[in-house]
Design a protein around this motif. Structure first.
Motif, mmCIF file in Angstrom:
data_model
loop_
_atom_site.group_PDB
_atom_site.id
_atom_site.type_symbol
_atom_site.label_atom_id
_atom_site.label_comp_id
_atom_site.label_asym_id
_atom_site.label_seq_id
_atom_site.Cartn_x
_atom_site.Cartn_y
_atom_site.Cartn_z
ATOM 1 N N ASN A 55 0.699 -1.135 0.128
ATOM 2 C CA ASN A 55 -0.015 0.165 0.052
ATOM 3 C C ASN A 55 1.009 1.421 -0.031
ATOM 4 N N GLN A 56 1.891 1.308 0.871
ATOM 5 C CA GLN A 56 2.629 2.374 0.818
ATOM 6 C C GLN A 56 3.466 2.451 -0.377
ATOM 7 N N ALA A 57 3.911 1.472 -0.979
ATOM 8 C CA ALA A 57 4.736 1.777 -2.322
ATOM 9 C C ALA A 57 3.697 2.310 -3.417
ATOM 10 N N PHE A 58 2.513 1.732 -3.455
ATOM 11 C CA PHE A 58 1.508 2.364 -4.218
ATOM 12 C C PHE A 58 1.474 3.971 -4.145
ATOM 13 N N VAL A 59 1.445 4.322 -2.781
ATOM 14 C CA VAL A 59 1.202 5.694 -2.429
ATOM 15 C C VAL A 59 2.604 6.423 -2.992
ATOM 16 N N ASP A 60 3.909 5.867 -2.652
ATOM 17 C CA ASP A 60 4.998 6.414 -3.029
ATOM 18 C C ASP A 60 5.144 6.677 -4.578
ATOM 19 N N GLY A 61 4.656 5.364 -5.071
ATOM 20 C CA GLY A 61 4.751 5.225 -6.795
ATOM 21 C C GLY A 61 3.702 6.507 -7.109
ATOM 22 N N PHE A 62 2.559 6.686 -6.745
ATOM 23 C CA PHE A 62 1.908 7.926 -7.324
ATOM 24 C C PHE A 62 2.638 9.122 -7.279
ATOM 25 N N GLU A 63 3.056 9.539 -6.160
ATOM 26 C CA GLU A 63 3.845 10.783 -5.972
ATOM 27 C C GLU A 63 5.079 10.770 -7.181
ATOM 28 N N HIS A 64 5.786 9.615 -7.389
ATOM 29 C CA HIS A 64 6.756 9.452 -8.291
ATOM 30 C C HIS A 64 6.242 9.895 -9.781
ATOM 31 N N SER A 65 5.022 9.232 -10.002
ATOM 32 C CA SER A 65 4.478 9.307 -11.354
ATOM 33 C C SER A 65 3.805 10.790 -11.525
ATOM 34 N N LEU A 66 3.383 11.574 -10.633
ATOM 35 C CA LEU A 66 2.989 12.908 -10.795
ATOM 36 C C LEU A 66 4.159 14.048 -11.258
ATOM 37 N N TRP A 67 5.240 13.671 -10.592
ATOM 38 C CA TRP A 67 6.617 14.219 -11.139
ATOM 39 C C TRP A 67 6.662 14.139 -12.815
ATOM 40 N N TYR A 68 6.521 13.058 -13.151
ATOM 41 C CA TYR A 68 6.519 12.838 -14.578
ATOM 42 C C TYR A 68 5.577 13.585 -15.377
ATOM 43 N N VAL A 69 4.338 13.484 -14.796
ATOM 44 C CA VAL A 69 3.025 14.373 -15.545
ATOM 45 C C VAL A 69 3.334 15.811 -15.513
ATOM 46 N N ALA A 70 4.219 16.188 -14.087
ATOM 47 C CA ALA A 70 4.373 17.666 -14.212
ATOM 48 C C ALA A 70 5.354 18.102 -15.321
ATOM 49 N N GLY A 71 6.311 17.190 -15.259
ATOM 50 C CA GLY A 71 7.374 17.403 -16.420
ATOM 51 C C GLY A 71 6.591 17.496 -17.772
ATOM 52 N N VAL A 72 5.757 16.729 -18.045
ATOM 53 C CA VAL A 72 5.048 16.562 -19.251
ATOM 54 C C VAL A 72 4.473 18.018 -19.708
ATOM 55 N N LEU A 73 3.661 18.362 -18.711
ATOM 56 C CA LEU A 73 2.795 19.631 -18.867
ATOM 57 C C LEU A 73 3.841 20.752 -19.048
ATOM 58 N N ALA A 74 4.881 20.707 -18.486
ATOM 59 C CA ALA A 74 5.961 21.818 -18.705
ATOM 60 C C ALA A 74 6.577 21.874 -20.058
ATOM 61 N N VAL A 75 6.618 20.791 -20.548
ATOM 62 C CA VAL A 75 7.170 20.472 -22.166
ATOM 63 C C VAL A 75 5.782 21.158 -22.956
ATOM 64 N N ILE A 76 4.579 20.921 -22.657
ATOM 65 C CA ILE A 76 3.628 21.219 -23.388
ATOM 66 C C ILE A 76 3.508 22.735 -23.378
ATOM 67 N N PHE A 77 3.821 23.303 -22.151
ATOM 68 C CA PHE A 77 3.865 25.050 -21.795
ATOM 69 C C PHE A 77 4.621 25.664 -22.994
ATOM 70 N N VAL A 78 5.997 25.026 -22.905
ATOM 71 C CA VAL A 78 6.976 25.602 -23.996
ATOM 72 C C VAL A 78 6.665 25.311 -25.428
ATOM 73 N N VAL A 79 6.085 24.272 -25.743
ATOM 74 C CA VAL A 79 5.576 24.040 -27.042
ATOM 75 C C VAL A 79 4.395 24.796 -27.535
ATOM 76 N N MET A 80 3.593 25.227 -26.889
ATOM 77 C CA MET A 80 2.666 25.954 -26.921
ATOM 78 C C MET A 80 2.989 27.365 -27.485
ATOM 79 N N PHE A 81 4.061 27.812 -27.253
ATOM 80 C CA PHE A 81 4.535 29.183 -28.010
ATOM 81 C C PHE A 81 4.422 29.201 -29.461
ATOM 82 N N ALA A 82 4.557 27.857 -30.156
ATOM 83 C CA ALA A 82 4.470 27.944 -31.614
ATOM 84 C C ALA A 82 3.010 27.923 -31.956
ATOM 85 N N LEU A 83 2.053 28.071 -31.275
ATOM 86 C CA LEU A 83 0.680 28.153 -31.434
ATOM 87 C C LEU A 83 0.492 29.477 -31.943
#
Length: 508
Positions: free
Chosen positions: A453-481
């Motif tokens: 259970n605790q490993a799943f909680v830690d894995g969730f936090e770990h995964s959210l950092w990746y999603v935040a990184g993806v959104l940071a990339v999206i923010f930059v690419v949006m300058f081309a819109l």
């Protein structure tokens, strides 16, 4: 004695009958669209129950969702063209009949392998059914009535976004007739059968005056390339990352290169490629496609990991998880309406970029709360990050398609909008495949509760950092819109976009 004239003539009687028929047809196709929308969230929220009941491996769980998204994406453009060529009513009935059959196979699946195969079939049949929905509306209703019709469709979309998770949670919790999770699929049977019977009677047939030819080879190459990439990603961790997995992923690059070469040849030969490569010469379209694909990856990771976190990590029931997601759905719907009607006309591209940053803020709040409260976190404490994320997502999903299509030539608007939806679905499938790396890759083997259970909680936090990184990339690419998207070309928004928007807005 003179007869009293009747208030109706034969012509008006025929007109009234035709009017009734088209409104019945509208109800039928909207019900089918609602069934497809709800099916996605019903399945997602029931995944832990499926895993527990069938003993499915985590890679099988990924394929129950990714297989549907992959089959849907690969067949979407072809499904639309088949309807144009052979008749939209015919393809709609074939799609809803096949979707109903696939739902029955899912509901009676004897093992995880049969469930995965049935879900892939279900996705393929949805790709036949979904592209016909608003095509039938366009062919059935005159232009001056479509605003009212699309308003009704928007209401159906909103209802599907909110009711899907709750319906899935209730059906799973109730355990009807001791069937565990199976009613989430079996509920489609009466709806699908009724749609098939009534659709045969009330929907009028229509075809495109000039339909593009099919590009079966293009579909095969896209599907093969994605399978060569996704299958090793989902199975690699379980199998110890064998050499063939790396070779397969490298080979997918060769397949995609071959796809580009073939599509160029196809465009020169008959002008009907699956992918209109000339569109990528438009900078805003190319950037928008990159945003759509990357956004799909982020959503694919988040929603599956979020489900596993709440139901396996925290041990919550499906109903509690479903109710927890309601604030997210409401926030997306409200922000989407504001962004299109008020904000984008005034501030343009900055609204979409603000949406990306707002989603990042919501993710950071969620990471802090998950770490601070740990296993004791409550649903009401999740409301803040979910509302912030929902607002950010609403600011992006509603106006993004307009921004991407604003500089596309009118004659290519249909191909472009179909490609946008297909790419996001493929990104979603890739994100689901990456869950093995970003989530399960951070969880050790041989763990037992409460370690698991605790490993799943830690894995969730770990995964959210990746999603935040993806959104940071999206923010930059949006300058081309485009800084201020032009008025959307008439007819560019099609059924695939609207349904994909609805699916994106759904929680869990």
């Amino acid at each position: 004695m003179t007869s009293t004239p009747t208030s109706s003539t034969p012509e008006t009687a025929v007109s009234a009958a035709a009017d009734r028929r088209r409104w019945f047809a509208l109800a039928i196709v909207m019900t089918a669209a609602f069934m497809d929308l709800v099916d996605v969230t019903i399945v997602n929220i029931a995944i832990p129950s499926i895993q527990k009941d069938t003993g499915a491996s985590f890679s099988s769980i990924q394929w129950i969702t990714a297989g549907y998204a992959l089959a849907f994406a690969a067949g979407l453009i072809t499904g639309g063209r088949l309807g144009d060529i052979h008749g939209r009513k015919k393809l709609f009935l074939l799609g809803i009949g096949g979707f109903t059959l696939a739902s029955a196979l899912c509901g009676f699946a004897a093992n995880p392998e049969m469930l995965v195969a049935s879900r892939i079939l279900q996705g393929a049949m949805a790709a036949m059914m979904v592209p016909q929905v608003l095509s039938i509306v366009h062919a059935t209703f005159p232009a001056h009535e479509r605003g009212k019709v699309f308003g009704l469709f928007g209401a159906v979309v909103g209802l599907g976004a909110v009711s899907g998770p709750l319906l899935g949670a209730l059906l799973t919790e109730w355990n009807l007739f001791g069937l565990e999770w199976r009613p989430i699929f079996l509920i489609n049977l009466p709806v699908g059968i009724a749609g098939l019977i009534l659709g045969t009677k009330f929907i009028s047939e229509s075809k495109a005056p000039r339909a593009l030819r099919l590009d079966i080879a293009g579909v095969v190459l896209v599907t093969l390339g994605l399978l060569m990439l996704l299958y090793p990603l989902t199975r690699g961790r379980e199998l110890g990352w064998p050499l063939w997995g790396y070779l397969s992923m490298a080979g997918s690059v060769v397949v995609f290169a071959g796809l580009i070469a073939y599509e160029r040849m196809k465009a020169r030969r008959d002008g009907s490629p699956l992918i209109e490569l000339s569109l990528f010469k438009v900078k805003s379209f190319a950037a928008g496609i990159a945003v759509q694909a990357t956004f799909g990856v982020g959503l694919g990771i988040f929603f599956l990991v979020w489900t596993l976190y709440m139901q396996i990590g925290l041990g919550w029931s499906a109903l509690r998880a479903g109710l927890t997601g309601v604030p997210f759905s409401i926030a997306v719907s409200v922000a989407a309406g504001l962004s299109v009607q008020k904000l984008v006309p005034r501030f343009g591209r900055k609204v979409l970029q603000a949406g990306a940053l707002t989603m990042v803020a919501g993710l950071l709040i969620y990471i802090w709360e998950a770490d601070h409260y740990g296993m004791a976190i409550a649903s009401w404490q999740m409301a803040l990050p979910l509302v912030v994320m929902g607002i950010g997502m609403g600011l992006i999903v509603a106006p993004l398609t307009d921004a991407v299509l604003s500089e596309v030539p009118k004659e290519h608007s249909g191909s472009a909008s179909g490609l946008i939806n297909t790419v996001q679905q493929m990104g979603n499938a890739l994100g689901l495949g990456l869950v093995s790396v970003v989530f399960f890759g951070s969880i050790g083997d041989g763990l037992v509760p409460p370690q698991l259970n605790q490993a799943f909680v830690d894995g969730f936090e770990h995964s959210l950092w990746y999603v935040a990184g993806v959104l940071a990339v999206i923010f930059v690419v949006m300058f081309a819109l485009p800084a201020r998207p032009q008025q959307h070309v008439e007819g560019a928004v099609d059924e695939a976009e609207l349904l994909d928007l609805a699916k994106s807005a759904q929680p869990v």
